[in-house]
Design an enzyme around this catalytic site. Structure first.
Site, short mmCIF file in Angstrom:
data_model
loop_
_atom_site.label_atom_id
_atom_site.label_comp_id
_atom_site.label_asym_id
_atom_site.label_seq_id
_atom_site.Cartn_x
_atom_site.Cartn_y
_atom_site.Cartn_z
N LYS A 295 0.87 -1.18 0.00
CA LYS A 295 0.00 0.00 0.00
C LYS A 295 0.90 1.22 0.00
CE LYS A 295 -3.56 2.48 2.54
NZ LYS A 295 -4.57 2.42 3.61
N LYS A 348 -2.26 -1.52 -3.75
CA LYS A 348 -3.10 -0.31 -3.72
C LYS A 348 -2.23 0.92 -3.87
CE LYS A 348 -6.06 2.00 -0.39
NZ LYS A 348 -6.64 1.93 0.92
C1 PBG Z 1 -7.29 3.61 5.53
C2 PBG Z 1 -7.71 3.37 4.11
C3 PBG Z 1 -7.57 4.29 3.07
C4 PBG Z 1 -8.14 3.73 1.97
C5 PBG Z 1 -8.61 2.47 2.34
N1 PBG Z 1 -8.33 2.27 3.66
C6 PBG Z 1 -7.03 5.68 3.07
C7 PBG Z 1 -5.67 5.92 3.54
O1 PBG Z 1 -4.85 5.04 3.68
O2 PBG Z 1 -5.41 7.09 3.83
C8 PBG Z 1 -8.21 4.41 0.65
C9 PBG Z 1 -9.20 3.89 -0.30
C10 PBG Z 1 -9.49 4.79 -1.44
O3 PBG Z 1 -8.85 5.84 -1.65
O4 PBG Z 1 -10.40 4.44 -2.18
N2 PBG Z 1 -6.71 2.63 6.21
#
Ligand code: PBG
Length: 427
Positions: A295, A348
């Protein structure tokens, strides 16, 4: 070749081509040619295109296989449509010798049937996981930065949305809660409240749809007064092991409510192993872990943070989420998550990180998930609204590309819309 000209001289009668030259069907054997000259006209039977195509199959004459064969041997060959004539090129086309190519890849793309036969990747509603935002309210509130997405009331809108998704074959969802500010704290303890918004919604959903596959997000950000995925120390450091302790409690609360797959998205070190051990010790051996393995600290999450009002109150997430410039580092995360017992590995964002999806696909036997995040979704939506791109086609293409790169499942806000398109295509 004089014969070619003759063979192509079938004429068009009432839209159907009638062959005036039955001879070309025969193999180039001189015996047969001789026999054909001896054929008796009254024995001739012909196959007319008009009969085969327009009015169904040709009428049978009651001949046995042997009689049919004998007729052909005797030179009485049933007529078939002529060799098609070569389509004319527009005048002015250059006359060139054909290129001496042993391979012309376009041959396999010639028709829809060939293209379908050789299609390497498929896209199905079964591949989608539908992320849903929920809140305590009764109504569904539109999310400004994500056209078409809502904060759904957990008792009404949520159930309706899930029902619509199931109607088109999407039976997997992941829940993201908008938590009231008053319940947020530096240690995010609301995350493991057994009667919190997420556990309540899971119980309601499982009560109504026992076979629905429910994924949950494991991270503190929706519950953190600092808007971070972990507990923030006085000096701004995100504390790893203390956060993991909270995440284990969160995962247990979600599993206890009936979650099928808990998905740590926090990027703390060692959380997969710790959550696995915690789940097992509480009797949740059957609950899977989808780890956000790679991520990245991405600006594509902007609309999501607006949706949940979960923007970090200070700083950024770069000490736990990965540097978008890094490729090899994803392999370190992959081997850790595999060793710690992850069931699914997630990458992601999605489309800008296709190389990472492929990297994980080629280096792990575990299922791979891709998250087409909020920013990717909103860009396609905005382009569509402004009529700059064909929203539906771009949506389906981007999802197909995530699959081609190696994703088994895709978390996408387009899940319902795309599944509807795929179902319509089938009809
Ligand atoms: C937080 C989380 C995020 C997303 C999913 N879980 C945001 C972040 O890490 O700040 C983002 C998903 C998206 O942008 O569609 N744990």
């Amino acid at each position: 070749m004089a014969s070619t000209t003759a063979l192509n001289s079938g004429c068009n009668v009432g839209g159907a081509v009638v062959n005036r030259n039955p001879l070309f069907l025969r193999p180039p054997s001189s015996t047969l040619v001789k026999q054909s000259r001896r054929r008796s006209p009254k024995l001739r039977f012909t196959v007319r295109a008009s009969e085969t195509h327009a009015d169904g199959p040709t009428k049978k004459l009651g001949l046995s296989d042997a009689e049919c064969e004998a007729a052909v041997v005797a030179g009485t060959v049933p007529e078939a449509p002529p060799i098609p004539s070569k389509p004319a090129a527009p005048s002015g086309s250059p006359m060139v010798p054909s290129l001496p190519l042993s391979r012309r890849p376009r041959r396999n793309r010639k028709s829809p049937a060939l293209r379908a036969a050789f299609q390497e990747t498929t896209l199905s509603p079964a591949n989608f996981v539908y992320p849903l935002f929920i809140h305590e309210g009764e109504d569904d509130t539109p999310i400004g930065a994500m056209p078409g997405c809502y904060r759904l009331g957990w008792r009404h809108g949520l159930l309706e949305e899930v029902s619509k998704a199931r109607d088109v074959g999407v039976n997997s969802i992941v829940l993201f809660p908008k938590v009231p500010d008053a319940l947020k704290s530096p240690t995010g303890d609301e995350a493991y409240n057994e009667n919190g918004l997420v556990p309540r919604a899971i119980r309601l959903l499982k009560d109504k749809y026992p076979d629905l596959v429910i994924y949950t997000d494991v991270a503190l950000d929706p519950y953190s007064s600092d808007g971070h995925d972990g507990i923030v120390r006085e000096d701004g450091v995100i504390m790893n092991d203390e956060t993991v302790h909270q995440l284990c409690k969160q995962a247990i609360a979600q599993a206890g409510a009936g979650a099928d797959v808990v998905s740590p998205s926090d990027m703390m070190d060692g959380r997969v192993g710790a959550i696995r051990a915690a789940l097992d010790s509480e009797g949740f051996q059957h609950v899977s872990i989808m780890s956000y393995t790679a991520k990245y600290a991405s600006s594509f999450y902007g609309p999501f943070r607006d949706a949940l009002d979960s923007n970090p109150r200070f700083g950024d997430k770069k000490t736990y989420q990965m540097n978008p410039a890094n490729y090899r580092e994803a392999l370190i995360e992959t081997s850790e998550d595999e060793a710690e017992g992850a069931d699914i590995l997630l990458v992601k964002p999605g489309l800008p990180y296709l190389d990472i999806i492929r990297l994980l696909r080629d280096n792990s036997s575990l299922p791979i998930a891709a998250y087409q995040v909020s920013g990717e979704y909103s860009m396609i939506k905005a382009g569509g609204v402004l009529k700059m791109i064909d929203e539906e086609r771009v949506m389906l293409e981007s999802l197909m590309c995530l699959r081609r790169a190696g994703a088994d499942i895709i978390l996408t806000y387009f899940a319902l819309q795309a599944a509807r398109c795929l179902c319509d295509e089938k009809r």
